[in-house]
Scaffold this active site. Structure first.
Site, PDB file in Angstrom:
ATOM      1  N   CYS A  50       5.182  -3.166  16.431  1.00 35.69           N
ATOM      2  CA  CYS A  50       5.332  -4.728  16.378  1.00 35.69           C
ATOM      3  C   CYS A  50       6.007  -5.275  15.016  1.00 35.69           C
ATOM      4  O   CYS A  50       7.065  -6.014  15.078  1.00 35.69           O
ATOM      5  CB  CYS A  50       4.176  -5.460  16.641  1.00 35.69           C
ATOM      6  SG  CYS A  50       3.187  -5.118  18.192  1.00 35.69           S
ATOM      7  N   CYS A  60      -0.449  -3.893  14.615  1.00 41.02           N
ATOM      8  CA  CYS A  60       0.523  -2.931  15.471  1.00 41.02           C
ATOM      9  C   CYS A  60       1.686  -2.563  14.675  1.00 41.02           C
ATOM     10  O   CYS A  60       2.580  -3.597  14.338  1.00 41.02           O
ATOM     11  CB  CYS A  60       1.073  -3.712  16.914  1.00 41.02           C
ATOM     12  SG  CYS A  60       2.412  -3.116  17.650  1.00 41.02           S
TER      13      CYS A  60
END
Length: 108
Positions: A35, A32
Protein backbone atom coordinates in the site's frame (compact mmCIF):
# COMPACT_ATOMS: atom_id res chain seq x y z
CA UNK A 1 2.46 12.19 4.18
CA UNK A 2 0.07 11.68 1.33
CA UNK A 3 -1.40 14.62 -0.53
CA UNK A 4 -4.47 12.55 -1.39
CA UNK A 5 -7.69 13.32 0.47
CA UNK A 6 -8.57 10.89 3.24
CA UNK A 7 -12.18 9.69 3.36
CA UNK A 8 -13.87 7.85 6.22
CA UNK A 9 -16.95 5.80 6.98
CA UNK A 10 -18.65 9.11 7.85
CA UNK A 11 -17.64 11.02 4.69
CA UNK A 12 -17.65 8.20 2.12
CA UNK A 13 -21.16 8.80 0.76
CA UNK A 14 -20.61 12.53 0.37
CA UNK A 15 -17.01 12.40 -0.94
CA UNK A 16 -17.28 9.34 -3.17
CA UNK A 17 -20.81 8.16 -3.92
CA UNK A 18 -22.27 11.64 -4.41
CA UNK A 19 -19.29 13.10 -6.27
CA UNK A 20 -19.85 14.46 -9.74
CA UNK A 21 -16.44 13.16 -10.77
CA UNK A 22 -15.07 9.69 -11.29
CA UNK A 23 -13.50 8.80 -7.93
CA UNK A 24 -10.83 6.16 -7.35
CA UNK A 25 -10.67 4.96 -3.76
CA UNK A 26 -7.39 3.52 -2.52
CA UNK A 27 -8.25 1.07 0.27
CA UNK A 28 -5.07 0.79 2.35
CA UNK A 29 -3.56 0.39 5.82
CA UNK A 30 -0.52 1.86 7.56
CA UNK A 31 1.11 -1.55 8.08
CA UNK A 32 0.73 -2.64 4.44
CA UNK A 33 4.05 -2.36 2.55
CA UNK A 34 2.53 -2.70 -0.94
CA UNK A 35 0.00 0.00 0.00
CA UNK A 36 2.82 2.37 0.87
CA UNK A 37 4.51 1.52 -2.43
CA UNK A 38 1.44 2.26 -4.53
CA UNK A 39 0.55 5.50 -2.70
CA UNK A 40 3.07 7.77 -4.46
CA UNK A 41 2.10 6.28 -7.84
CA UNK A 42 -1.55 7.11 -7.22
CA UNK A 43 -0.54 10.63 -6.15
CA UNK A 44 1.26 11.09 -9.49
CA UNK A 45 -1.73 9.78 -11.44
CA UNK A 46 -4.05 12.07 -9.43
CA UNK A 47 -1.95 15.15 -10.20
CA UNK A 48 -1.60 14.29 -13.90
CA UNK A 49 -5.33 13.60 -14.30
CA UNK A 50 -6.93 16.01 -11.82
CA UNK A 51 -9.32 17.31 -14.49
CA UNK A 52 -10.77 13.81 -15.07
CA UNK A 53 -10.65 11.92 -11.78
CA UNK A 54 -10.26 12.32 -8.06
CA UNK A 55 -8.24 9.81 -6.06
CA UNK A 56 -8.93 9.44 -2.34
CA UNK A 57 -7.63 7.11 0.38
CA UNK A 58 -9.58 5.07 2.91
CA UNK A 59 -7.72 3.45 5.81
CA UNK A 60 -9.39 0.04 6.25
CA UNK A 61 -8.29 -0.24 9.89
CA UNK A 62 -9.90 3.08 10.82
CA UNK A 63 -12.99 2.62 8.62
CA UNK A 64 -14.11 -1.03 8.84
CA UNK A 65 -17.73 -0.37 7.84
CA UNK A 66 -16.90 0.89 4.36
CA UNK A 67 -14.19 -1.76 3.85
CA UNK A 68 -16.70 -4.48 4.78
CA UNK A 69 -19.46 -2.98 2.62
CA UNK A 70 -17.24 -3.20 -0.46
CA UNK A 71 -15.84 -6.65 0.45
CA UNK A 72 -12.23 -5.49 0.80
CA UNK A 73 -10.37 -8.68 1.71
CA UNK A 74 -6.92 -7.83 0.42
CA UNK A 75 -5.10 -4.52 0.12
CA UNK A 76 -4.06 -2.42 -1.63
CA UNK A 77 -7.38 -2.40 -3.44
CA UNK A 78 -8.47 0.41 -5.70
CA UNK A 79 -12.10 0.77 -6.71
CA UNK A 80 -13.35 3.18 -9.34
CA UNK A 81 -16.73 4.80 -8.60
CA UNK A 82 -18.95 6.56 -11.12
CA UNK A 83 -22.39 7.78 -10.13
CA UNK A 84 -22.17 5.97 -6.80
CA UNK A 85 -21.41 2.58 -8.38
CA UNK A 86 -18.22 0.52 -8.51
CA UNK A 87 -17.27 0.28 -12.18
CA UNK A 88 -13.77 -1.17 -11.84
CA UNK A 89 -11.61 -2.88 -9.22
CA UNK A 90 -7.84 -3.18 -9.18
CA UNK A 91 -6.27 -5.41 -6.54
CA UNK A 92 -2.61 -5.33 -5.55
CA UNK A 93 0.33 -2.99 -5.99
CA UNK A 94 1.36 -2.44 -9.59
CA UNK A 95 3.92 -0.21 -11.29
CA UNK A 96 2.63 3.06 -12.73
CA UNK A 97 2.36 1.88 -16.38
CA UNK A 98 0.28 -1.14 -15.30
CA UNK A 99 -2.01 1.00 -13.13
CA UNK A 100 -2.44 3.55 -15.91
CA UNK A 101 -3.29 0.72 -18.30
CA UNK A 102 -5.90 -0.68 -15.87
CA UNK A 103 -7.39 2.80 -15.43
CA UNK A 104 -7.02 3.93 -19.05
CA UNK A 105 -10.77 4.11 -19.68
CA UNK A 106 -11.09 6.68 -16.89
CA UNK A 107 -7.98 8.69 -17.72
CA UNK A 108 -8.72 9.17 -21.43
Amino acid sequence: MSSLKEVSDQTFDQDVLNSGKTVIVDFWAEWCGPCRAVGPILEQIAVENSDKIEIVKLNVDDNPQTAAKYHITSIPAMKVYQGGEVVKSVIGAKPKPALESELAAFLA
